[in-house]
Design a protein around this motif. Sequence first.
Motif, PDB file in Angstrom:
ATOM      1  N   ALA A   1      -5.740  -0.878  -5.072  1.00  0.00           N
ATOM      2  CA  ALA A   1      -5.934  -1.418  -3.509  1.00  0.00           C
ATOM      3  C   ALA A   1      -7.116  -2.490  -3.498  1.00  0.00           C
ATOM      4  CB  ALA A   1      -6.036  -0.823  -2.259  1.00  0.00           C
ATOM      5  N   SER A   2      -7.928  -2.530  -4.418  1.00  0.00           N
ATOM      6  CA  SER A   2      -8.804  -3.139  -3.273  1.00  0.00           C
ATOM      7  C   SER A   2      -9.299  -4.131  -5.033  1.00  0.00           C
ATOM      8  CB  SER A   2     -10.663  -1.886  -3.649  1.00  0.00           C
ATOM      9  OG  SER A   2     -10.888  -1.248  -3.034  1.00  0.00           O
ATOM     10  N   ALA A   3      -8.871  -3.537  -6.231  1.00  0.00           N
ATOM     11  CA  ALA A   3      -8.285  -4.685  -6.745  1.00  0.00           C
ATOM     12  C   ALA A   3      -7.004  -5.651  -6.589  1.00  0.00           C
ATOM     13  CB  ALA A   3      -7.842  -4.312  -8.534  1.00  0.00           C
TER      14      ALA A   3
ATOM     15  N   LEU B   1      -5.997  -6.262  -3.735  1.00  0.00           N
ATOM     16  CA  LEU B   1      -6.772  -7.515  -2.717  1.00  0.00           C
ATOM     17  C   LEU B   1      -7.434  -8.563  -3.146  1.00  0.00           C
ATOM     18  CD1 LEU B   1      -7.514  -5.112   0.974  1.00  0.00           C
ATOM     19  CD2 LEU B   1      -5.430  -6.664   0.096  1.00  0.00           C
ATOM     20  N   LEU B   2      -8.036  -8.612  -4.001  1.00  0.00           N
ATOM     21  CA  LEU B   2      -9.548  -9.078  -4.803  1.00  0.00           C
ATOM     22  C   LEU B   2      -8.669  -9.899  -5.571  1.00  0.00           C
ATOM     23  CD1 LEU B   2     -12.141  -9.972  -5.369  1.00  0.00           C
ATOM     24  CD2 LEU B   2     -11.870  -7.995  -8.043  1.00  0.00           C
TER      25      LEU B   2
ATOM     26  N   ALA C   1       0.268  -1.216  -0.317  1.00  0.00           N
ATOM     27  CA  ALA C   1      -0.199   0.203  -0.239  1.00  0.00           C
ATOM     28  C   ALA C   1       1.196   1.202  -0.099  1.00  0.00           C
ATOM     29  CB  ALA C   1      -1.388   0.136   0.758  1.00  0.00           C
TER      30      ALA C   1
ATOM     31  N   GLU D   1      -9.673   8.176  -4.211  1.00  0.00           N
ATOM     32  CA  GLU D   1     -10.536   7.555  -5.080  1.00  0.00           C
ATOM     33  C   GLU D   1      -9.946   6.339  -5.884  1.00  0.00           C
ATOM     34  OE1 GLU D   1     -13.597   8.988  -6.456  1.00  0.00           O
ATOM     35  OE2 GLU D   1     -14.752  10.179  -5.027  1.00  0.00           O
TER      36      GLU D   1
ATOM     37  N   LEU E   1      -7.447   3.876  -3.805  1.00  0.00           N
ATOM     38  CA  LEU E   1      -8.553   2.918  -2.883  1.00  0.00           C
ATOM     39  C   LEU E   1      -8.806   1.654  -4.250  1.00  0.00           C
ATOM     40  CD1 LEU E   1     -10.733   4.981  -0.623  1.00  0.00           C
ATOM     41  CD2 LEU E   1      -9.129   3.160  -0.697  1.00  0.00           C
ATOM     42  N   GLU E   2      -9.726   2.054  -5.427  1.00  0.00           N
ATOM     43  CA  GLU E   2      -9.475   0.938  -6.495  1.00  0.00           C
ATOM     44  C   GLU E   2      -8.498   0.419  -6.906  1.00  0.00           C
ATOM     45  OE1 GLU E   2     -10.958   3.682  -9.816  1.00  0.00           O
ATOM     46  OE2 GLU E   2     -13.149   4.020  -8.635  1.00  0.00           O
TER      47      GLU E   2
END
Length: 425
Positions: free
Chosen positions: A149-151, A153-154, A43, A143, A146-147
């Motif tokens: 980082a979310s991708a 983690l996914l 991150a 934003e 975050l997008e």
Amino acid sequence: MTKGAAPSPEPASAPAWSLRRRLTRRVLALVAVGWLATILASAVVLDHEMTEMFDGELQALVETTVLYLDTAQAGSIPRTLGVQTSDSERVLRILPADQPPAPAPWPALEGDGFHDLPGWRVLRRSAEGVVIEAAHATDLRREEKLEAASAFLLLALPLIGFLVWGLRRIVAEATAPVARLAGAVSGRSTDDLSPVGAEGLPRELRPLALAFDHYLGRIEALRRSERDFIANAAHELRTPLAALRGRLELSPDPDAAAAVEAVDGLSRRVERLLQLARQEAGLGLGRGPCDLRRVLDLVVADLRAGGGQPIRLDDGDLERLDVAADADAVAILLRNLIENAQQHGTGPVDLQLRGDGRLSIANPAAVTDLPEGRFARGAGSAGLGLGLSISEALVRSMGVRMARRAGNGRVQIDLDFPLPPDAAA
């Protein structure tokens, strides 16, 4: 312990724990900590890289605007542009250098370069008599990060699941030899002194298995020495006792008759020592079948001839009853139990035989409880407890269920003999 003092409580046993479960938990905890540290580091790196990317975008926008103004034939026109339509998240301003700046979402800037202002990151550049300001909204950058980082983690979740499954499988395979060794030790009977063997075990477990086999070998040697001593001693005593009894019977001394009874009692104990040695050596412990009805008749006839308490037999009108046991072992068992009932009871011995393989032996006796354990004797008994010890060993070896109960001045023993497969069907 002082008289009247309460006994100290026994320490509570520690709860059982699983090596596989503990190892799995600790490995997974270590991996989880490593993953969290990796995600945090990723991150930080992702934030740094995306900040550089956004700043590079602002620099490219400003440089492109400068090149455009250098090549434009007409003069620059002061303006404020939203690079993305209707979102005002990316803003480009072109201002005359000699005029007051027009109102903007951020205060007036002094000097070129990057500026971090509330809600905005702005790049200011002076060129060709104009001032160029390009800005990104802070919310836009947040934003986007975050997008990303979310991708990340996914995409990492399937890998984490696969890693957890793989770790559990690896731990299970690594601890499988421990489980097999524990099963081999706990699953054997108390009389099984065969080696466990160290084949297929890892180096960490081989010393344990070899030491266990060494202890089993020592125990087997000690038991063999005990059996040999009992058998040899009993065998050597039989002949002198028989000769002594013969001499006492021929002696004119009136006290010799009392001595004959003592010699007979000693002979019975020697015979039981031989039975005990034979049973512990595993002799005569086949699975038959044998006719329990006939064996019972022979034992009862022999004991009736020897005197003692009378024996009453209820054979249930059975002409034959086959059981899955050796005839010699059954005869030894029945003789010991019925003889004990004759010697220690106060009334007739009742025998009841049923077709399902159950034999009940009961008679009146002045006892309130039954002795437990090897060589245990009841209250007032003059014996050595050999008959009970031999009987308990025999029922374990033959797979016979024996239930004993005493109460209301009466003792009863129930024997459930296993039936042959064809008879049970």
